[in-house]
Design a protein around this motif. Structure first.
Motif, PDB file in Angstrom:
ATOM      1  N   GLY A   1       6.269   8.540  -3.054  1.00  0.00           N
ATOM      2  CA  GLY A   1       4.854   8.425  -2.465  1.00  0.00           C
ATOM      3  C   GLY A   1       4.542   7.315  -1.444  1.00  0.00           C
ATOM      4  N   GLU A   2       3.408   7.671  -0.842  1.00  0.00           N
ATOM      5  CA  GLU A   2       3.012   6.817   0.224  1.00  0.00           C
ATOM      6  C   GLU A   2       1.686   6.068   0.003  1.00  0.00           C
ATOM      7  OE1 GLU A   2       5.086   8.513   4.589  1.00  0.00           O
ATOM      8  OE2 GLU A   2       2.999   8.987   3.953  1.00  0.00           O
ATOM      9  N   SER A   3       1.684   4.807   0.091  1.00  0.00           N
ATOM     10  CA  SER A   3       0.584   4.185  -0.026  1.00  0.00           C
ATOM     11  C   SER A   3      -0.208   4.329  -1.341  1.00  0.00           C
ATOM     12  CB  SER A   3      -0.394   4.589   1.134  1.00  0.00           C
ATOM     13  OG  SER A   3      -1.477   3.556   1.314  1.00  0.00           O
ATOM     14  N   LEU A   4      -1.469   5.058  -1.448  1.00  0.00           N
ATOM     15  CA  LEU A   4      -2.060   5.332  -2.474  1.00  0.00           C
ATOM     16  C   LEU A   4      -1.043   6.392  -3.256  1.00  0.00           C
ATOM     17  CD1 LEU A   4      -4.242   5.733  -4.642  1.00  0.00           C
ATOM     18  CD2 LEU A   4      -5.166   7.630  -3.163  1.00  0.00           C
ATOM     19  N   GLY A   5      -0.462   7.165  -2.690  1.00  0.00           N
ATOM     20  CA  GLY A   5       0.701   7.962  -3.427  1.00  0.00           C
ATOM     21  C   GLY A   5       1.626   7.264  -4.026  1.00  0.00           C
ATOM     22  N   ALA A   6       2.134   6.172  -3.584  1.00  0.00           N
ATOM     23  CA  ALA A   6       3.210   5.276  -4.213  1.00  0.00           C
ATOM     24  C   ALA A   6       2.563   4.544  -5.149  1.00  0.00           C
ATOM     25  CB  ALA A   6       3.624   4.375  -3.077  1.00  0.00           C
TER      26      ALA A   6
ATOM     27  N   PHE B   1       0.731  -0.848  -3.690  1.00  0.00           N
ATOM     28  CA  PHE B   1      -0.007  -1.648  -4.032  1.00  0.00           C
ATOM     29  C   PHE B   1       0.490  -2.375  -5.493  1.00  0.00           C
ATOM     30  CE2 PHE B   1      -2.756   1.813  -5.120  1.00  0.00           C
ATOM     31  CZ  PHE B   1      -3.051   1.581  -6.331  1.00  0.00           C
ATOM     32  N   ALA B   2       0.170  -3.597  -5.855  1.00  0.00           N
ATOM     33  CA  ALA B   2       0.645  -3.904  -7.167  1.00  0.00           C
ATOM     34  C   ALA B   2      -0.368  -3.806  -8.132  1.00  0.00           C
ATOM     35  CB  ALA B   2       1.047  -5.614  -6.789  1.00  0.00           C
ATOM     36  N   ASN B   3      -1.531  -4.095  -7.656  1.00  0.00           N
ATOM     37  CA  ASN B   3      -2.651  -3.525  -8.513  1.00  0.00           C
ATOM     38  C   ASN B   3      -3.979  -3.609  -7.737  1.00  0.00           C
ATOM     39  OD1 ASN B   3      -4.606  -6.273  -8.826  1.00  0.00           O
ATOM     40  ND2 ASN B   3      -2.617  -7.143  -9.426  1.00  0.00           N
ATOM     41  N   PHE B   4      -4.960  -2.542  -8.288  1.00  0.00           N
ATOM     42  CA  PHE B   4      -5.811  -2.274  -7.318  1.00  0.00           C
ATOM     43  C   PHE B   4      -6.838  -3.238  -7.151  1.00  0.00           C
ATOM     44  CE2 PHE B   4      -9.860   0.261  -6.856  1.00  0.00           C
ATOM     45  CZ  PHE B   4      -9.507   0.535  -5.457  1.00  0.00           C
ATOM     46  N   GLU B   5      -7.058  -4.210  -8.060  1.00  0.00           N
ATOM     47  CA  GLU B   5      -8.057  -5.151  -7.620  1.00  0.00           C
ATOM     48  C   GLU B   5      -7.760  -6.333  -6.690  1.00  0.00           C
ATOM     49  OE1 GLU B   5     -10.230  -9.185  -9.965  1.00  0.00           O
ATOM     50  OE2 GLU B   5      -9.137  -7.525 -11.199  1.00  0.00           O
ATOM     51  N   ARG B   6      -6.361  -6.506  -6.623  1.00  0.00           N
ATOM     52  CA  ARG B   6      -5.780  -7.282  -5.600  1.00  0.00           C
ATOM     53  C   ARG B   6      -5.740  -6.694  -4.199  1.00  0.00           C
ATOM     54  NH1 ARG B   6       0.514  -9.356  -5.853  1.00  0.00           N
ATOM     55  NH2 ARG B   6       0.747  -9.954  -3.568  1.00  0.00           N
TER      56      ARG B   6
ATOM     57  N   ASP C   1       3.156  -4.669   7.974  1.00  0.00           N
ATOM     58  CA  ASP C   1       2.329  -3.936   7.124  1.00  0.00           C
ATOM     59  C   ASP C   1       0.965  -4.941   7.128  1.00  0.00           C
ATOM     60  OD1 ASP C   1       0.589  -2.235   5.676  1.00  0.00           O
ATOM     61  OD2 ASP C   1       2.016  -1.669   4.275  1.00  0.00           O
ATOM     62  N   THR C   2      -0.137  -4.488   7.536  1.00  0.00           N
ATOM     63  CA  THR C   2      -1.264  -5.341   7.264  1.00  0.00           C
ATOM     64  C   THR C   2      -2.223  -4.825   6.535  1.00  0.00           C
ATOM     65  OG1 THR C   2      -2.296  -4.807   9.331  1.00  0.00           O
ATOM     66  CG2 THR C   2      -0.998  -6.696   9.491  1.00  0.00           C
ATOM     67  N   ASN C   3      -2.019  -3.435   6.271  1.00  0.00           N
ATOM     68  CA  ASN C   3      -2.849  -2.471   5.561  1.00  0.00           C
ATOM     69  C   ASN C   3      -2.714  -2.815   3.882  1.00  0.00           C
ATOM     70  OD1 ASN C   3      -4.182  -0.546   3.898  1.00  0.00           O
ATOM     71  ND2 ASN C   3      -3.857   0.981   5.796  1.00  0.00           N
ATOM     72  N   ILE C   4      -1.465  -2.977   3.444  1.00  0.00           N
ATOM     73  CA  ILE C   4      -1.044  -3.361   1.875  1.00  0.00           C
ATOM     74  C   ILE C   4      -0.210  -4.364   2.487  1.00  0.00           C
ATOM     75  CG2 ILE C   4      -0.119  -2.681  -0.125  1.00  0.00           C
ATOM     76  CD1 ILE C   4      -1.492   0.020  -0.258  1.00  0.00           C
ATOM     77  N   TYR C   5      -0.203  -5.474   2.160  1.00  0.00           N
ATOM     78  CA  TYR C   5       0.859  -6.463   2.533  1.00  0.00           C
ATOM     79  C   TYR C   5       2.112  -6.387   1.745  1.00  0.00           C
ATOM     80  CZ  TYR C   5      -3.187  -8.955   4.504  1.00  0.00           C
ATOM     81  OH  TYR C   5      -4.429  -9.079   5.251  1.00  0.00           O
ATOM     82  N   PRO C   6       2.967  -6.777   2.237  1.00  0.00           N
ATOM     83  CA  PRO C   6       4.517  -6.546   1.643  1.00  0.00           C
ATOM     84  C   PRO C   6       4.506  -7.597   0.388  1.00  0.00           C
ATOM     85  CG  PRO C   6       4.685  -7.184   3.999  1.00  0.00           C
ATOM     86  CD  PRO C   6       3.463  -7.270   3.692  1.00  0.00           C
ATOM     87  N   ALA C   7       3.989  -8.525   0.239  1.00  0.00           N
ATOM     88  CA  ALA C   7       3.821  -9.392  -0.858  1.00  0.00           C
ATOM     89  C   ALA C   7       3.669  -8.497  -2.076  1.00  0.00           C
ATOM     90  CB  ALA C   7       2.688 -10.281  -1.090  1.00  0.00           C
ATOM     91  N   HIS C   8       2.749  -7.322  -2.203  1.00  0.00           N
ATOM     92  CA  HIS C   8       2.458  -6.447  -3.122  1.00  0.00           C
ATOM     93  C   HIS C   8       4.010  -5.937  -3.668  1.00  0.00           C
ATOM     94  CE1 HIS C   8      -1.861  -5.844  -3.502  1.00  0.00           C
ATOM     95  NE2 HIS C   8      -1.793  -6.463  -2.059  1.00  0.00           N
ATOM     96  N   SER C   9       4.629  -5.373  -2.870  1.00  0.00           N
ATOM     97  CA  SER C   9       6.006  -4.793  -3.296  1.00  0.00           C
ATOM     98  C   SER C   9       6.725  -6.158  -3.955  1.00  0.00           C
ATOM     99  CB  SER C   9       6.693  -4.133  -2.132  1.00  0.00           C
ATOM    100  OG  SER C   9       6.234  -2.779  -2.010  1.00  0.00           O
ATOM    101  N   GLU C  10       6.800  -7.094  -3.413  1.00  0.00           N
ATOM    102  CA  GLU C  10       7.594  -8.478  -3.861  1.00  0.00           C
ATOM    103  C   GLU C  10       7.158  -8.745  -5.161  1.00  0.00           C
ATOM    104  OE1 GLU C  10       8.532 -10.477   0.341  1.00  0.00           O
ATOM    105  OE2 GLU C  10       6.723 -11.073  -0.803  1.00  0.00           O
TER     106      GLU C  10
END
Length: 300
Positions: A151-156, A178-183, A247-256
């Motif tokens: 999946g990509e982005s939302l799909g991921a 994204f790690a969670n939607f609120e964030r 990536d400035t759309n969903i920051y890499p920190a989400h994957s971290e």
């Protein structure tokens, strides 16, 4: 002006401000759940059979997908999920990669997107069960040796949330989740507020809370439960995360955050110079090697 007049004006100002703030929260929610639909232009690949298939979701929404089966299929299938405000047509580059490597590919339009039904995009709350039903369909119809997901982005994010229940994937790949939607919602809103990051986030956070409150009252959706990190924490499914460092759309920190939740089963490839969901275009050879290698490494 008397002191009573000053108090009245002050209260009126506060009331007007609260009304504007509440209105902004309502508008934010409505924009998020009602996404513009993008058409899916016809796509075909050489030496590949393409079918249009559909299933019915738990709420009665009719979901549609393309199924690509290469003539010399290796017997395994990939479920391929697109991002927000996109359609299955947006992941045809990835579909070609998998078909050319002899995987069957099922590419649905997410609910509320493309030709699929469902009035609302729910960021994984309902889509996670849609994934489960697509896997049911693939196993019943195609009997694959292995079922993989990408999946990509939302799909991921949706794919990862499905792992809380769906255990039949041999392995999955999630690019820019994204790690969670609120964030991620606070991140997105803060980006649109001028000023320093701390101030922008301080203003964005209560606005997102108002939007979430409205979503719960109006639609019965608790977006606090849209949490890939909670789903992967106890999942045994092998997960490869891919995230562009630009990536400035969903920051890499989400994957971290996600890999920290389950370092035993989750791996992370951070791609220098890659923007949102652009790893394939930025490092195509390494992308092919890592993604295809991840699948072959986890064949059952």
């Amino acid at each position: 002006m008397t002191w009573r007049g000053r108090v009245a004006w002050a209260l009126a100002g506060v009331g007007a401000g609260l009304a504007l703030w509440l209105g902004a929260g309502v508008a934010l929610c409505e924009t998020a759940v009602h996404v513009p639909k993008r058409a899916s232009p016809e796509t075909w690949f050489a030496h590949t059979d393409r079918q249009t298939v559909q299933i019915t979701a738990s709420d009665g929404a009719v979901l549609r997908a393309w199924l690509f089966i290469p003539e010399d299929s290796n017997g395994s299938s990939v479920l391929l999920l697109h991002g927000i405000s996109d359609s299955r047509a947006g992941v045809m580059g990835l579909a070609r990669l998998f078909v050319e490597n002899r995987y069957a590919v099922l590419a649905p339009d997410n609910r509320g997107h493309g030709e699929s039904g469902g009035e609302l995009a729910t960021y994984g709350l309902r889509e996670a069960d849609d994934v489960h039903r697509w896997v049911d369909w693939m196993i019943a119809a195609e009997h694959p040796r292995n079922v993989y997901g990408m999946g990509e982005s939302l799909g991921a994010g949706v794919l990862l949330q499905s792992l809380a229940r769906e255990r039949r994937f041999s392995a999955v790949v999630a690019e820019c989740p994204f790690a969670n939607f609120e964030r991620v919602a606070v991140d997105r809103v803060a980006q649109r507020i001028p000023g320093r990051l701390f101030t922008s986030r301080a203003l964005a956070t209560p606005l997102v809370w108002l939007a979430f409150l409205y979503a719960r009252v109006r639609y019965g959706l608790d977006f606090r439960d849209a949490s890939p990190e909670r789903a992967v924490e106890h999942s045994a499914t092998p997960v490869l995360l891919i995230h562009g460092l630009a990536d400035t759309n969903i920051y890499p920190a989400h994957s971290e955050t996600l890999v920290a939740r389950n370092p035993r089963n989750v791996r992370l490839w951070l791609v220098p110079g890659a923007r949102h969901t652009a790893a394939f275009g930025t490092a195509p050879q390494e992308f092919r090697a890592r993604v295809l290698g991840w699948f072959s490494e986890h064949e059952r």
